[in-house]
Design a protein around this motif. Structure first.
Motif, PDB file in Angstrom:
ATOM      1  N   ALA A 227      -0.553   3.687  -2.597  1.00 56.55           N
ATOM      2  CA  ALA A 227      -1.942   4.132  -2.079  1.00 56.55           C
ATOM      3  C   ALA A 227      -1.753   4.863  -1.015  1.00 56.55           C
ATOM      4  N   ASN A 228      -0.993   4.841  -0.308  1.00 55.47           N
ATOM      5  CA  ASN A 228      -0.618   5.778   0.708  1.00 55.47           C
ATOM      6  C   ASN A 228      -0.261   7.409   0.314  1.00 55.47           C
ATOM      7  N   THR A 229       0.747   7.078  -0.714  1.00 60.20           N
ATOM      8  CA  THR A 229       1.225   8.254  -1.491  1.00 60.20           C
ATOM      9  C   THR A 229       0.327   9.136  -2.028  1.00 60.20           C
ATOM     10  N   TYR A 230      -0.964   8.461  -2.585  1.00 60.48           N
ATOM     11  CA  TYR A 230      -1.877   9.306  -3.225  1.00 60.48           C
ATOM     12  C   TYR A 230      -3.004   9.322  -2.398  1.00 60.48           C
ATOM     13  N   GLN A 231      -2.822   8.874  -1.363  1.00 62.94           N
ATOM     14  CA  GLN A 231      -4.070   9.127  -0.278  1.00 62.94           C
ATOM     15  C   GLN A 231      -5.388   8.586  -0.811  1.00 62.94           C
ATOM     16  N   ILE A 232      -5.451   7.297  -1.360  1.00 58.14           N
ATOM     17  CA  ILE A 232      -6.454   6.634  -1.941  1.00 58.14           C
ATOM     18  C   ILE A 232      -7.634   6.424  -0.961  1.00 58.14           C
ATOM     19  N   GLN A 233      -8.771   6.949  -1.190  1.00 55.26           N
ATOM     20  CA  GLN A 233      -9.850   6.576  -0.510  1.00 55.26           C
ATOM     21  C   GLN A 233     -10.934   7.309  -1.253  1.00 55.26           C
TER      22      GLN A 233
ATOM     23  N   THR B 238     -10.270   4.856  -7.500  1.00 48.94           N
ATOM     24  CA  THR B 238     -10.092   6.279  -7.612  1.00 48.94           C
ATOM     25  C   THR B 238      -9.083   6.495  -9.144  1.00 48.94           C
TER      26      THR B 238
ATOM     27  N   SER C  16       0.818  -1.314  -0.070  1.00 47.00           N
ATOM     28  CA  SER C  16      -0.146   0.030   0.030  1.00 47.00           C
ATOM     29  C   SER C  16       0.826   1.252  -0.060  1.00 47.00           C
ATOM     30  N   ASN C  17       2.058   1.258  -0.334  1.00 47.28           N
ATOM     31  CA  ASN C  17       3.059   2.473  -0.613  1.00 47.28           C
ATOM     32  C   ASN C  17       2.496   3.345  -1.572  1.00 47.28           C
TER      33      ASN C  17
END
Length: 124
Positions: free
Chosen positions: A83-89, A93, A80-81
């Motif tokens: 996803a965390n960088t792009y702040q996916i939620q 997306t 999830s590196n």
């Protein structure tokens, strides 16, 4: 999924759709035929980043890709590196990134083919 590392910066000069997804996500299942059609009909690079930590196993991802006969690159974000960088939620997306590397469009949720084409044609 083939073990190759991909860097978005290597696609500079091309229009890119960056999509974050999971096989268990119903909206992503709904947009898959449109995304494959978009990939086949337009000069676009699609990077579909699977949020692998949310899957019950990698076989779920392989089965999903096979079921939908996807031909664009499927990338695994195993820790999830990205996803965390792009702040996916939430997921899915998607980002549309122009040939200069600038994000020209972001959407939370599924896209349909017409909207994909519309946003693609706005990019340089």
């Amino acid at each position: 999924m083939d073990g190759e590392t991909v860097q978005l910066s290597n696609l500079r000069g091309q229009r890119v759709m960056l999509n974050f997804w999971a096989s268990w996500c119903p909206p992503w299942s709904a947009e898959m035929p449109d995304m494959e059609k978009f990939y086949q009909n337009k000069d676009v690079k699609i990077l579909a980043v699977n949020l692998t930590q949310t899957e019950s196993g990698i076989q779920d991802v392989r089965d999903f890709v096979k079921e939908f006969d996807l031909s664009f690159p499927i990338l695994l974000d195993q820790e999830s590196n990205v996803a965390n960088t792009y702040q996916i939620q939430p997921i899915p997306t998607s980002y549309m990134i122009d040939s200069e590397g600038v994000i020209s469009f972001k959407t939370l949720g599924a896209l349909n083919y017409d909207l994909m084409v519309q946003e693609f044609e706005k990019m340089q």
